[in-house]
Design an enzyme around this catalytic site. Structure first.
Site, PDB file in Angstrom:
ATOM      1  N   CYS A  72      -9.851  -1.084 -33.003  1.00  0.00           N
ATOM      2  CA  CYS A  72      -9.215   0.321 -32.593  1.00  0.00           C
ATOM      3  C   CYS A  72      -8.875  -0.041 -32.144  1.00  0.00           C
ATOM      4  O   CYS A  72      -7.487   0.408 -32.005  1.00  0.00           O
ATOM      5  CB  CYS A  72     -10.299   1.102 -32.395  1.00  0.00           C
ATOM      6  SG  CYS A  72     -12.291   1.296 -33.895  1.00  0.00           S
ATOM      7  N   ASP A  90       0.603  -2.502   7.791  1.00  0.00           N
ATOM      8  CA  ASP A  90       0.664  -1.033   7.904  1.00  0.00           C
ATOM      9  C   ASP A  90       1.479  -1.105   6.219  1.00  0.00           C
ATOM     10  O   ASP A  90       0.979   0.828   5.753  1.00  0.00           O
ATOM     11  CB  ASP A  90       1.025  -0.957   8.561  1.00  0.00           C
ATOM     12  CG  ASP A  90       2.717  -0.488   9.097  1.00  0.00           C
ATOM     13  OD1 ASP A  90       3.233  -1.786   8.593  1.00  0.00           O
ATOM     14  OD2 ASP A  90       2.972  -0.442  10.115  1.00  0.00           O
ATOM     15  N   ASP A 138      -0.775  -8.370  10.303  1.00  0.00           N
ATOM     16  CA  ASP A 138      -0.182  -8.014  10.761  1.00  0.00           C
ATOM     17  C   ASP A 138      -1.161  -7.302  11.880  1.00  0.00           C
ATOM     18  O   ASP A 138      -1.826  -7.090  11.780  1.00  0.00           O
ATOM     19  CB  ASP A 138       0.617  -6.999  10.603  1.00  0.00           C
ATOM     20  CG  ASP A 138       1.794  -6.671  11.219  1.00  0.00           C
ATOM     21  OD1 ASP A 138       2.913  -6.629  11.780  1.00  0.00           O
ATOM     22  OD2 ASP A 138       1.179  -4.783  11.594  1.00  0.00           O
TER      23      ASP A 138
END
Length: 786
Positions: free
Chosen positions: A16, A674, A431
């Site tokens: 479907c 970040d 980082d």
């Protein structure tokens, strides 16, 4: 391009979903259309100038299904789901109440069970056949949707699971009706050709399977429901000094909202009056409440514990943090992982092939000398057992449950593709600032170089008639904020640096400005400010009615600006080396080409960083540090947490090149940052992970967002991905194996070697069980603890 989500009704299997996708993709202007069978959602990306949302819904309707825009509220959507579940349950009970006596009457005489003579198919075939016909009619009515949707799907060229059920049971019913008519005509062997109980049992068992499956699928989206329940329905707003209770949808940015103790904050905003403690555990995972006062940010969905707050709404509706989280989870749950493509391709052609196999098998047995009853049994068994439901549920249910559980743990996967890629990661690049460290550096050291007399007035700026005081470490025992020793004082150095850095939003700049504010130093006016990412900042400062060019930055920046490399400069560089060894970041200050001194800033480690790195290593994952800081600073931080490989003094635009280098070394790289300066690196990594809540939650460059800002969640995210992928592979294996083994058995393979022929009723039970088992296997992910 516009993206719109629709709720789909009428789907029964992945065939479907494929039919809807084909119908939508044929429309001009539609770039992508993805259906999630498990969540019953359609996500369409289209050009609004070429196709309208209404045209998309019409295309879905023409394909034999119903599409609607998402419900205005979770209550509306849940009410619709509850009605659907209740309807299924009623139909199942009605079908079972007729099927059980029908099954008893049809099979009882064969196994010696007592059956009244008038209902005994052996003794009174015609009355017994009519009773069975009367009993099967309510069952057909309860399962009418299978016939309506199944034959409609055939007409639209996209046969689905309902088509298999409709064809199989219709064949059994039509032949049973034919034999019943023959009994009317005086035939006496028709009692052996009645399949009423088979058709009724198949429909009842499939209704049972659909009921269990529907209930299980509801549990799969439990995470979204929990998040939605956090949103209050009404709020108290203050207008013209009066309080009004209004629906949350009516709040606009700028409105003032009154939040009483013990109530949920309705929107994101800023506290303008009052103070209280707020439970933000739903966002941060921290069980301790957070103190809020004037100027503090608050988020919708968090709980006000004590005092009364008046907040000014800043983000409402879809812009709120909670709404962004819900959107990310819904997007991930509605997306398709690459591993699902194989299942989609197979299920797209599966039903037509099964229909062909069923009819060819029945014909082959008939031509081989078996009677029509045998051939019909084969036909019905193959059509019934071959439903691709389990295949269609294998991937989306695992993604729904896995991403939902991850969201409860504060980990947001933005797509099914990200969820799949994460399980291959064997190197994590981190980082430094805001990831390994808190991202809230503080000024720790000031050092001034010997200056020529007269460069600046040595009078120290005073506040309230007294010299400013502070906790900073100094490099000399005299002259700090005293003005007693001739020369350039530390207070002037800090005053100059803060005046320039006030124009920057960098965390290091904020630390310097904060230190100046703590010392209550009056800042100077600065003009023509220009920032150089990864290097420094320059501007023109006014003093004694004269402009002076001021530089604050690293050594390379000062050299590029032509700062005199004299004895003062050399002394500053030597002092900087010592501070670098302590893991501190150093910013040099120069005025009109003259070196003035330096400021040292340190960022504290997150308390969980070292443990997070240890756990990553224990899991066999390599870690590296990528930082724009000086080599010594970066190495000092790396040594504290146990990272051995360091890339330092890397400019933001060069971090992506480092990630690419690591990928060329054969690693599958996850970059953690970040989400702002690290955006290029996050985008170029195999998986980008953004750490941090608040406004950064919807960072476009990341694939995964860690809401709690906890480095330990990096490994949790990777482990959830591995669990989900293992579950998907298990589901796909059993779904494929089930069909590969089930279809030949239903076609009579065992009978060729003297074994039994599969009863269609057992085929129906097996088919229903396969779908439910796949969903239940996926639901085990709900109990993942990390």
């Amino acid at each position: 391009m516009h993206i719109q989500q629709y709720e789909i009704q009428g789907m029964t299997c992945s065939a479907c979903a494929r039919a809807i996708e084909r119908a939508v993709k044929k429309l001009p202007g539609v770039q992508e259309g993805v259906v999630n069978f498990a969540s019953e959602k359609l996500l369409v990306q289209f050009d609004e100038s070429k196709v309208s949302p209404e045209a998309i819904m019409t295309a879905v309707q023409k394909a034999g299904y119903t599409a609607s825009l998402p419900s205005a509220s979770e209550d509306t959507h849940q009410a619709a789901k509850d009605r659907e579940q209740a309807s299924l349950r009623r139909r199942l009970i009605g079908a079972a109440l007729c099927t059980l006596p029908l099954l008893y009457l049809a099979m009882g005489p064969m196994v010696g069970l007592p059956v009244p003579a008038i209902f005994n198919i052996e003794k009174n075939p015609l009355p017994a056949a009519l009773i069975q016909l009367l009993l099967v009619v309510p069952v057909l009515f309860a399962g009418r949707r299978f016939y309506i949707d199944g034959f409609r799907a055939i007409v639209h060229g996209g046969p689905n699971m309902d088509s298999l059920i409709a064809l199989g049971t219709s064949a059994a019913l039509l032949y049973s009706l034919y034999e019943t008519i023959r009994l009317f005509q005086g035939a006496h062997h028709g009692n052996h050709g009645l399949y009423y109980e088979t058709a009724a049992t198949i429909i009842t068992l499939i209704l049972l399977g659909k009921t269990l499956e529907n209930r299980s699928k509801g549990r799969a989206s439990e995470a979204i429901k929990k998040l939605m329940r956090l949103r209050p329905k009404t709020a108290l707003i203050i207008r013209e000094g009066r309080e009004f209770e209004v629906p949350v949808e009516f709040i606009n940015p700028g409105d003032r909202v009154l939040v009483k103790p013990g109530t949920t904050i309705p929107v994101d905003g800023m506290v303008v009056e009052g103070s209280s403690s707020v439970d933000e555990s739903m966002l941060t995972g921290e069980s301790l409440p957070v103190e809020k006062g004037t100027g503090s940010p608050v988020y919708g969905g968090t709980l006000n514990n004590q005092g009364i707050l008046v907040i000014e709404a800043t983000k409402v509706g879809s812009e709120s943090l909670l709404s962004q989280i819900i959107h990310l989870v819904e997007t991930a749950q509605g997306s398709r992982a690459p591993i699902a493509r194989l299942a989609d391709q197979v299920s797209g052609v599966f039903v037509p092939i099964v229909v062909a196999i069923a009819f060819l098998s029945a014909l082959a047995w008939y031509l081989a000398g078996q009677d029509i009853f045998f051939s019909l049994t084969v036909l019905v068994a193959v059509l019934t057992i071959a439903c691709p439901c389990a295949l269609g549920l294998a991937t989306p249910t695992a993604i729904m449950v896995g991403s939902g559980r991850a969201a409860e743990l504060g980990i947001l996967f933005k797509s099914g593709e990200a969820l799949e890629r994460a399980h291959t990661i064997n190197l994590v690049a981190l980082d430094k600032t805001g990831t390994i460290t808190e991202g809230k550096p503080r000024l720790t050291d000031l050092w001034t170089a010997p200056q020529e007399k007269g460069l600046f007035d040595t009078t120290v700026p005073e506040s309230n008639g007294r010299p400013a005081q502070g906790p900073l470490q100094t490099s000399s025992s005299e002259g700090f904020l005293t003005g007693e020793v001739p020369g350039f004082t530390e207070s002037w150095l800090l005053r100059l640096a803060a005046s320039l850095e006030k124009a920057s939003e960098h965390p290091l700049a904020s630390a310097i400005v904060q230190a100046a504010q703590e010392q209550k130093l009056e800042l100077l006016p600065v003009q023509d400010v220009q920032a150089y990412p990864g290097k420094g900042i320059e501007g023109t400062v006014e003093h004694d009615a004269a402009p002076h060019t001021l530089f604050v930055g690293n050594r390379v920046f000062l050299e590029e600006r032509g700062v005199h490399q004299n004895e003062a400069f050399a002394a500053g560089m030597s002092k900087a080396e010592t501070l670098y060894q302590e893991g501190k970041t150093v910013l040099h200050v120069a005025l009109d080409g003259q070196y003035l001194g330096l400021l040292a800033v340190a960022d504290t480690l997150r308390p969980t960083s070292k443990g997070a790195i240890e756990h990553l290593k224990a899991a066999g994952i390599t870690t590296v540090l990528i930082s724009g800081d000086h080599q010594h600073t970066a190495e000092a931080i790396a040594a504290q947490v146990g990272i051995e490989r360091v890339f330092a003094e890397v400019l933001p635009q060069d971090k992506a090149a480092i990630v690419q280098q690591l990928k060329e070394e054969g690693f599958r790289v996850a970059m953690v940052g970040d989400g702002i300066n690290d955006a290029p690196a996050l985008a170029s990594a195999d998986v980008g992970i953004a750490i941090g809540a608040g406004t950064d939650i919807a960072m476009e460059s990341a694939d995964i967002v860690l809401v709690h800002s906890d480095p330990r969640d990096i490994l949790t995210a990777l482990q959830i991905s591995r669990r989900v992928m293992r579950t998907i592979k298990q589901n796909l294996f059993w779904a494929f194996a089930y069909n590969v083994l089930g279809i030949p058995i239903a076609a009579g393979l065992l009978h060729v070697f003297g074994g039994p022929l599969l009863n269609p009723m057992l085929a129906a039970a097996a088919m229903s069980f396969s779908s439910v088992s796949v969903v239940l296997n996926a639901l085990r992910l709900r109990y993942y603890r990390g």
